[in-house]
Design an enzyme around this catalytic site. Structure first.
Site: not given
Length: 474
Positions: A255, A313, A338, A380
């Site tokens: 990444c 990341h 990204d 979550d």
């Protein structure tokens, strides 16, 4: 019609903040004027008109370049010397152009020029008003990338080198071999006026999953035939390898390498860009905005979840306006992009641009890929107990773990700047929970309790165990 042309590369490039790239060819920024001098092979005749034309692409597209004669007095015209002030439109497509001049009698080639985005120009969608930020996010060739874990953050020096040798040819080659250009060259070249479009193209071209992109990823530790991603500390080394190897992907990246290389290309093109690290970064595979873990009850083998949480990341943010979202500038500014290949976006392995302001507000119904990025920073974690009948019961959830210490290099220094507050409200606050619930509701209007969401009602009582080492075993 011209025996000599002076493109004033040194003076023009200096005025356009491109002299660090080169002074051997003309590189200008749109929305800003430049000078050129034509020395005609003969004097002008009364009433004669001179037309300047710039063409790019195949078939060629014409660039609107209004020109003003800066020195067109009778003496200059009699000598056949014309000094022109030329201004590419502030929404001109970026790329390489062939410049020519013509009269009624003849057309003459004047050479080529490269047009880039202009963050100094208020009419350009990438305009960045703060001078210190322009210096950092466009002109700075060195940077710092943060890696590690949420409480053990380590800086890594990186050489972006956006103005190094061959970067003009490398970055324009990347645009010219992208699948959209190969499918419809004229449409692609025309769309290069739009930094939203170009940023998506670059995001897809940094990885090689769909195309002849720059980097091949590897996460299994088997780096045979290439180099460990930790080997790299320079984008130019990677980009030059790719270019000189006939655009075959460089092995290997992860990444932070994907993001750093994209930052280099974006800064070269003139789009302000910075590298951002998200610690405890979620990968939500089904747009549920939760990371679901499944546990079998009484020997039941539960299905393995495709969701995951990375210790960190890395992506990039690019600065641009978003008039496509039609909200009076509410979504202008930093946009997440990204290039690491994780999920497809409209059929290609790319991500964004997703407005950071939309992520903060939970506006997950906008372009592009906002649910995915929202989950990366604010999902979550939900643990489910699966019975023999396949029914699920929520055991517990963690609403605070994902999205910690979101970091980027500070302007003008190597220190870490925490930008978590630009992505979400304080964890556990009423506002943060309201935004999360709004985002979930926007994505899924069905009754909660299905495979993609939490169950209604209070969580059941649970027992948790922690094992601590007191003494070493004998």
């Amino acid at each position: 019609i011209s025996s000599k042309v002076d493109l004033h590369c040194q003076a023009n490039n200096s005025a356009h903040h491109t002299s660090d790239i080169t002074t051997d060819q003309l590189i200008v920024r749109r929305g800003q004027s430049f000078l050129l001098t034509l020395e005609m092979s003969r004097p002008f005749t009364e009433g004669e008109e001179l037309h300047l034309t710039a063409e790019t692409g195949k078939p060629p597209s014409h660039l609107d370049m209004p020109s003003l004669c800066s020195d067109c007095g009778s003496s200059a015209l009699q000598r056949g010397i014309v000094v022109l002030t030329v201004t590419p439109a502030a929404d001109a497509p970026v790329g390489r152009y062939l410049l020519s001049a013509s009269t009624e009698r003849k057309k003459t080639s004047l050479g080529s020029l490269v047009v880039l985005y202009n963050p100094w120009c208020s009419a350009d969608w990438v305009y960045l008003p703060n001078g210190n930020e322009r210096e950092e996010y466009v002109m700075n060739e060195q940077g710092v990338i943060f890696r590690g874990a949420g409480h053990f953050i380590t800086p890594m020096q990186w050489d972006y080198g956006q103005f190094e040798d061959d970067m003009v040819d490398i970055c324009l080659k990347m645009l010219d071999i992208n699948p959209k250009h190969l499918k419809d060259p004229a449409d692609d070249v025309s769309a290069r006026c739009n930094p939203i479009y170009v940023s998506r193209v670059v995001s897809a071209m940094i990885n090689s999953n769909d195309d002849r992109g720059v980097l091949q990823g590897c996460w299994d530790g088997n780096y045979v035939g290439g180099l460990n991603p930790t080997h790299w500390s320079s984008s130019t080394n990677i980009l030059q390898r790719w270019y000189l190897n006939n655009c075959h992907p460089v092995k290997y990246g992860q990444c932070w390498v994907f993001a750093a290389v994209m930052c280099t290309v974006m800064r070269f093109l003139g789009i302000p860009c910075r590298v951002v690290t998200n610690f405890e970064s979620a990968h939500d595979t089904d747009k549920s905005l939760t990371i679901d873990n499944f546990f079998g009850h009484s020997g039941v083998v539960a299905k393995k979840s495709r969701d995951s949480v990375w210790n960190f990341h890395v992506w990039v943010e690019a600065w641009m306006k978003r008039p496509d979202l039609l909200k009076y500038g509410n979504y202008d500014g930093w946009q997440v992009l990204d290039p690491t290949p994780q999920e497809r976006s409209q059929g290609a392995f790319c991500c964004g641009p997703a407005p950071v302001s939309a992520i903060l507000k939970g506006h997950v119904d906008l372009k592009y890929d906002i649910p995915f990025v929202f989950a990366e920073v604010n999902a979550d974690i939900v643990n489910w107990m699966v019975s023999a009948t396949g029914s699920k019961t929520k055991m517990n959830s963690d609403t605070r773990k994902v999205g910690q210490n979101i970091s980027t290099k500070a302007v003008g220094s190597s220190r870490r700047m925490d930008i978590t507050d630009s992505y979400k409200d304080k964890e556990g606050s009423a506002r943060e929970r309201t935004v999360f619930k709004h985002a979930v509701t926007s994505l899924n209007s069905q009754e909660e309790g299905n495979d993609r969401g939490p169950q209604k009602g209070a969580e059941p009582l649970k027992v948790e165990m922690k094992i601590e080492k007191v003494t070493n075993p004998e």
